[in-house]
Write a protein that holds these residues in place. Structure first.
Motif, short mmCIF file in Angstrom:
data_model
loop_
_atom_site.label_atom_id
_atom_site.label_comp_id
_atom_site.label_asym_id
_atom_site.label_seq_id
_atom_site.Cartn_x
_atom_site.Cartn_y
_atom_site.Cartn_z
N ALA A 16 -22.03 -10.05 -10.19
CA ALA A 16 -20.91 -9.37 -10.69
C ALA A 16 -21.01 -7.83 -10.72
O ALA A 16 -22.00 -7.35 -10.83
CB ALA A 16 -21.05 -9.75 -12.32
N SER A 32 -23.67 -2.68 -11.17
CA SER A 32 -23.47 -4.26 -10.44
C SER A 32 -24.30 -5.25 -11.25
O SER A 32 -25.80 -4.91 -11.43
CB SER A 32 -23.67 -4.00 -9.09
OG SER A 32 -23.75 -5.36 -8.63
N THR A 64 -16.68 -12.60 -11.77
CA THR A 64 -16.29 -11.38 -11.96
C THR A 64 -16.46 -10.85 -13.33
O THR A 64 -15.96 -11.60 -14.25
CB THR A 64 -14.76 -11.35 -11.69
OG1 THR A 64 -14.69 -11.75 -10.19
CG2 THR A 64 -14.06 -9.83 -11.81
N VAL A 66 -15.92 -8.09 -16.08
CA VAL A 66 -14.88 -6.90 -16.44
C VAL A 66 -15.44 -6.35 -17.83
O VAL A 66 -15.43 -7.29 -18.77
CB VAL A 66 -13.68 -7.50 -16.26
CG1 VAL A 66 -12.81 -6.59 -16.57
CG2 VAL A 66 -13.36 -8.46 -15.46
N ILE A 86 -6.53 -9.74 -12.69
CA ILE A 86 -7.46 -10.21 -11.85
C ILE A 86 -6.71 -11.23 -10.68
O ILE A 86 -6.23 -12.19 -11.32
CB ILE A 86 -8.53 -10.84 -12.64
CG1 ILE A 86 -9.13 -9.78 -13.25
CG2 ILE A 86 -9.62 -11.57 -11.58
CD1 ILE A 86 -10.52 -10.65 -14.08
N ASP A 151 -16.88 -12.50 -18.49
CA ASP A 151 -17.21 -13.05 -17.18
C ASP A 151 -16.33 -14.07 -16.76
O ASP A 151 -16.20 -15.13 -17.53
CB ASP A 151 -18.79 -13.74 -17.42
CG ASP A 151 -19.82 -12.54 -17.66
OD1 ASP A 151 -19.44 -11.55 -17.42
OD2 ASP A 151 -20.88 -12.89 -18.30
N THR A 154 -15.35 -18.06 -11.21
CA THR A 154 -14.16 -18.62 -10.26
C THR A 154 -14.60 -19.81 -9.44
O THR A 154 -14.76 -19.78 -8.11
CB THR A 154 -13.72 -17.45 -9.61
OG1 THR A 154 -14.76 -16.85 -8.61
CG2 THR A 154 -12.94 -16.38 -10.28
N ASP A 781 -11.80 -14.86 -2.02
CA ASP A 781 -11.94 -13.87 -2.84
C ASP A 781 -12.58 -12.85 -2.20
O ASP A 781 -13.61 -12.90 -1.58
CB ASP A 781 -12.58 -14.27 -4.17
CG ASP A 781 -11.73 -15.44 -4.99
OD1 ASP A 781 -10.53 -15.10 -4.91
OD2 ASP A 781 -12.29 -16.16 -5.69
N GLU A 783 -14.24 -8.85 -3.38
CA GLU A 783 -14.28 -7.93 -4.46
C GLU A 783 -15.05 -6.82 -3.67
O GLU A 783 -16.32 -6.97 -3.25
CB GLU A 783 -15.01 -8.48 -5.67
CG GLU A 783 -15.27 -7.79 -6.80
CD GLU A 783 -15.67 -8.19 -8.18
OE1 GLU A 783 -16.34 -7.72 -8.85
OE2 GLU A 783 -15.87 -9.52 -7.88
N GLN A 785 -16.60 -2.46 -4.68
CA GLN A 785 -16.81 -1.48 -5.44
C GLN A 785 -17.65 -0.26 -5.04
O GLN A 785 -18.66 -0.52 -4.00
CB GLN A 785 -17.65 -1.68 -6.89
CG GLN A 785 -17.88 -0.72 -7.79
CD GLN A 785 -18.50 -1.07 -8.99
OE1 GLN A 785 -17.93 -1.43 -9.99
NE2 GLN A 785 -19.70 -1.12 -9.12
N ARG A 799 -12.56 0.31 -7.27
CA ARG A 799 -12.83 -0.82 -7.22
C ARG A 799 -11.78 -1.70 -6.91
O ARG A 799 -10.45 -1.35 -7.01
CB ARG A 799 -13.34 -1.39 -8.77
CG ARG A 799 -13.91 -2.96 -8.58
CD ARG A 799 -14.36 -3.32 -9.91
NE ARG A 799 -15.12 -4.73 -9.76
CZ ARG A 799 -15.81 -5.24 -11.02
NH1 ARG A 799 -15.51 -4.79 -12.10
NH2 ARG A 799 -16.24 -6.56 -10.51
N PHE A 801 -9.83 -5.68 -6.05
CA PHE A 801 -9.93 -7.16 -5.92
C PHE A 801 -8.91 -7.73 -5.05
O PHE A 801 -7.67 -7.01 -5.05
CB PHE A 801 -9.64 -7.60 -7.44
CG PHE A 801 -10.69 -7.57 -8.63
CD1 PHE A 801 -11.74 -8.18 -8.47
CD2 PHE A 801 -10.59 -6.34 -9.33
CE1 PHE A 801 -12.86 -7.84 -9.20
CE2 PHE A 801 -11.43 -6.07 -10.10
CZ PHE A 801 -12.74 -6.82 -10.39
#
Length: 944
Positions: A16, A32, A64, A66, A86, A151, A154, A781, A783, A785, A799, A801
């Motif tokens: 994450a 992270s 993920t 957030v 998201i 959290d 996915t 997906d 992601e 950062q 960041r 997505f």
């Protein structure tokens, strides 16, 4: 529990990478969640999803995470709206989309586009209270001011958390160690002076008894005034695609979508006599006082002599103004959580929640087609020439359309009150942790719909006559009255008690007494309760050369029930809308689960390798036993790269509504190829199916996380997912039933789900769920950062997505062609690509945030071909920008931040992406595209 089985399965969670904080002082939040425990202990975070409590194992399923601060910057008014940004969460519902008469203003999450019911919502790892028999959890009710992060898992998570986690989990994690006081006050308004909004949140926490006691508590008030349906020009003119009468089956764009209804009434066609003579009587509308006037049918009209249809311009009704652009919403909530360490290694805890939401909104307006006798005394008063024409042509009367708005729109109030209580104990014995809790939750929904037409009363009131002397009802001679009140049958007269004749000719012509008689308030109330007993134990079994073997075991008992009551008129099916039927049902669930985490090797020439296995056995009182499992692994060949993967079996059990519903009516729009007509406000009744069994899904996820040594604070995660559901529960009925019946030339058994009148017009449909489909989706997906420092006091966090969805295919035996819903706006709001990119500058004295939201282009209707059967079939890609600037103040005895947030920063206009179906056809899709325009919010965040 009859037995416990442990099969291969994987725990949830993995990497994450939380968003950058809004305050520079929040340096304790992680960059992270994938950070090594050894190298970044201060920044590590235990991300939820696995039942094993460990911050050192990088589990195989992506998550993920957030932060609440990032959610607030993305959408200050509502946490759910921020989560829908998201890319893996497909937008829908909320206050900007219809949502029906029960779910008005409620916010649900739809991961992967697999449906709200396949996303499990948790609060601190426990199931949240459902808000109705569909067992969906309204995100609006969660204590947003106390949420630390969310959290989003996915991937399939049934082995970890049970049913409903087919698409994934949204786990709201509270800040249970909060100290001090936090105040958040926000007010907002659109550039056009509407959509007024206010939010006040006060939360705090303290410790006592030498740190053994900790209490957090908070309250929140939120109100949004909404936006009326006629407050934007694009809704007042309402472009759409309609059937072109000059080219059968061809859809053409018009700019002023209307239907043939007027507030004073419109003569559609004559009744009785010959077809030729009936067609000679049409196009008279009634103005003020019933004054007959010619009706303008506009252009591209299919309304001539038709009770239904569409036209461009003219004198018809603009349906798109009938419902709000943004539904008003009011919510109030209060929450508290208490931890008390009563002995070393033993903590008792309790928490309580109270939340109330209220939303009042307009339904589709009161439209009705009815017949009027040529002997009607009101017709003789306003249009004697028309009566003479009817007599000369040998016609019995006229068929009329009317929009009845004398009492205003039909308004539904959706009141939701929720309470939730949890008591439990947790502790540690050596290297083992345990948790035992009991939860009780209850939601009460009260839903009155005012100015709801009582159809039988309306029919009686329209049948007006002049009372004659000595009539059986004792009505004074020469009085205009209801025909049933002077009927020779005493039973008919008794049933018509209170009837007052309705004058349909001209806006404002009906008497107050007749309006009282034909309108009523339908009411239904639903109580949904959930009880959960949850127990778990986790710890280390023994050590291997590569590290300890961790295990978690536990069990859960759960009971959900719902009871719905309704008023007598609804039970009799008497209203134009809703007609909720009473029902009651419950399901009891018993579960046992186990999970093991095995470090296979570590520090070898090929890196480290960990395996995670889990399983859950679930016994449903309605459908018996089912097993879910997951197997996963993480391989880290070098420090910079982690490769992860899982394979799982997941389930979703049918909810109470799918099992036990006894009937509920909503109004839909039917496109009927059999009669080449469009029917508005067709009543559709939904019934449950007690024979339903759980859905089964297989989920495969594989990907990697790359954190290069050559670029500090950079992370990239890429994951491929594939989910396949069998025995999927899907509704059969409504538009689908009409289409399938037509394909069979009116011979299919599904034709029993369609009701037609003598003229073959569709006047009603039925819908019921069945285990008859399969569904599969796959995609990627992404992601990423990057965080760096600009100068000595400014941090920059970038960041991004992105989600690419390869397919979302439903295999329905009733469909000859199974079309991929991705990128097809006629089927879904799931684009091929969707992404979000944000940049956050954080300085000791100020902050700045900007975000870009990308929505890929759509084919408007994949079953149509541009130039062949439509003149429009492409919706271009869209980009929306949002931004925020803030100034930090430290002179008021705490940490304060004053901010200005602007959504739709460039005031991007509406997108032509018309919706033809539903109760209210619209010029754009409100789930995807902005309708409000630039929105300003100013606020204060303070910490003391």
């Amino acid at each position: 529990m009859r037995r416990f089985q442990l099969k291969l399965s994987a725990s949830l969670l993995a990497i994450a990478m939380p968003f950058a904080p809004a305050f520079a002082q929040q340096a304790d939040q992680p960059d992270s969640a994938a950070a090594d425990a050894e190298g970044n202990e201060g920044n590590a975070i235990i991300v939820t999803g696995s039942r094993i409590r460990s911050g050192t194992f990088n589990a195989p399923t992506p998550v993920t995470a957030v932060s609440a601060d990032q959610l607030s910057m993305a959408a200050p008014g509502n946490m759910a709206d921020a989560l829908k940004q998201i890319p893996s969460v497909v937008p829908g519902g909320g206050t900007t989309a219809g949502g029906g008469t029960r779910a008005g203003g409620q916010n649900f999450l739809n991961l992967r586009g697999l449906g709200n019911s396949r996303t499990l919502v948790l609060l601190d790892n426990r199931r949240f209270v459902p808000t109705g028999p569909d067992l969906l959890a309204d995100i609006n009710l969660i204590p947003q001011g106390l949420v630390e992060r969310v959290d989003v898992v996915t991937g399939g998570a049934s082995a970890a958390y049970g049913s409903d986690a087919v698409a994934g989990v949204a786990n709201f994690i509270l800040n249970r160690r909060l100290t001090g006081l936090r105040v958040n006050a926000t007010t907002g308004i659109s550039q056009r002076g509407d959509n007024e909004e206010i939010r006040l949140s006060v939360n705090g926490g303290f410790s006592g008894l030498d740190g053994r006691l900790h209490v957090i508590a908070g309250g929140e008030y939120f109100e949004n005034a909404g936006v009326r349906g006629d407050e934007r020009q694009f809704r007042r003119t309402a472009g759409n695609q309609v059937l072109d009468p000059a080219r059968p089956g061809f859809l053409t764009r018009i700019d002023d979508y209307r239907t043939a209804y007027t507030t004073g009434g419109l003569v559609v066609v004559g009744t009785g006599g010959t077809t030729a003579n009936r067609n000679l009587v049409f196009g008279t509308q009634f103005g003020d006082g019933g004054n007959p006037l010619p009706y303008d049918y506009g252009t591209v009209s299919t309304t001539l002599r038709n009770a239904t249809g569409t036209q461009n311009g003219g004198d018809g009704f603009r349906t798109s103004t009938g419902q709000e652009i943004v539904r008003p919403l009011n919510r109030t909530s209060a929450f508290t959580h208490i931890d008390l360490e009563v002995a070393a290694g033993l903590t008792l805890y309790t928490e309580g929640l109270y939340a109330r939401t209220n939303s009042e909104f307009a339904n589709s307006p009161t439209t009705r087609t009815f017949n009027i006798s040529r002997n009607n005394p009101y017709l003789a008063q306003v249009a004697p020439a028309l009566v003479t024409q009817l007599n000369a042509l040998g016609l019995t009367g006229i068929s009329m359309n009317r929009l009845t708005l004398e009492r205003g729109p039909t308004l539904t109030t959706n009141e939701n009150e929720t309470i939730r209580g949890v008591v439990g104990a947790e502790g540690e014995i050596g290297n083992w942790s345990w948790d035992l809790s009991y939860q009780y939750g209850r939601n009460d929904t009260h839903s009155p719909t005012a100015t709801n037409l009582i159809t039988t009363n309306f029919t009686r009131a329209l049948n007006a006559v002049v009372a004659t002397a000595g009539n059986p009802g004792g009505i004074a001679a020469g009085t205009i009255t209801c025909a049933d009140l002077v009927n020779a049958d005493a039973t008919v007269r008794a049933n018509a008690a209170g009837c007052s004749p309705f004058n349909p000719f001209g806006a404002g012509s009906p008497s107050s007494a007749s309006l009282d008689y034909v309108f009523g308030t339908s009411v239904f109330d639903t109580r949904t309760t959930q009880q959960v007993v949850d127990a778990s134990v986790s710890g280390s079994l023994f050590d291997l050369p590569a590290g300890p073997v961790e295990v978690a075991v536990g069990g859960e008992w759960r009971k959900v029930s719902a009871v719905t009551t309704a008023d007598a008129t609804s039970i009799a099916g008497g209203y134009r809308l809703i007609n909720q039927q009473p029902f009651a049902g419950s399901v009891t669930v018993k579960e046992a689960f186990g999970e093991v985490q095995i470090p296979v090797f570590d520090g070898s020439a090929i890196g480290s390798f960990d395996v995670n296995l889990a399983a859950r056995v679930t016994d449903y009182s309605t459908s018996g036993e089912v097993t879910t499992w997951k197997a996963g692994a993480v391989w880290q060949p070098v420090d910079e790269l982690r490769i992860r993967g899982t394979y799982s079996r997941d389930i979703r059990a049918p909810n109470l509504e799918e099992l036990f519903a006894t009937g509920r009516q909503n109004n839909i729009t039917i496109q009927d190829a059999f009669t080449n007509s469009t029917y508005l406000s067709v009543p559709n009744r939904t019934l449950g199916n007690a024979a339903l069994t759980p859905e089964k899904a297989k989920t495969f996820v594989v990907g990697f996380v790359y954190q290069p040594n050559w670029l500090d604070n950079f992370s990239l995660a890429v994951d491929y997912f594939d989910i396949r559901i069998t025995d999927a529960i899907a509704n059969v009925g409504g538009q689908n039933a009409v289409e399938q019946c037509n394909l069979s030339n009116q011979t299919s058994p599904i034709c029993a789900f369609v009701e037609r009148n003598a003229a073959n017009a569709v006047i009603g449909t039925r819908t019921s769920p069945f285990n008859l489909t399969s569904q599969e989706t796959n995609g990627i997906d992404i992601e990423t950062q990057y965080r760096t420092q600009l100068g000595e006091s400014t941090d920059l966090t970038l960041r991004g997505f992105a989600t690419y969805t390869g397919k979302n295919l439903t295999d329905n035996p009733f469909n000859a062609v199974n079309n991929d819903a991705v990128g097809d706006l006629a089927q879904s709001v799931q684009p091929r690509w969707r992404g979000t990119l944000s940049a956050n500058l954080d300085n000791d004295g100020w902050g700045a945030f900007i975000q870009a939201r990308y929505i890929h282009s759509f084919t408007w209707d994949r079953l149509r071909t541009l130039g062949v059967d439509t003149d429009f079939n492409h919706v271009p890609a869209q980009v929306y920008l949002d931004g925020q600037v803030s100034v930090k103040i430290e002179d008021w005895g705490g940490e304060q931040e004053v901010f200005l947030n602007v959504s739709n920063l460039l005031d991007k206009g509406w997108v032509y992406a018309p919706i033809r179906g539903g109760a209210t056809p619209l010029p754009t899709n409100p789930n995807l595209y902005d309708q409000v325009g630039r929105m300003f919010r100013i606020g204060l965040r303070a910490r003391f």
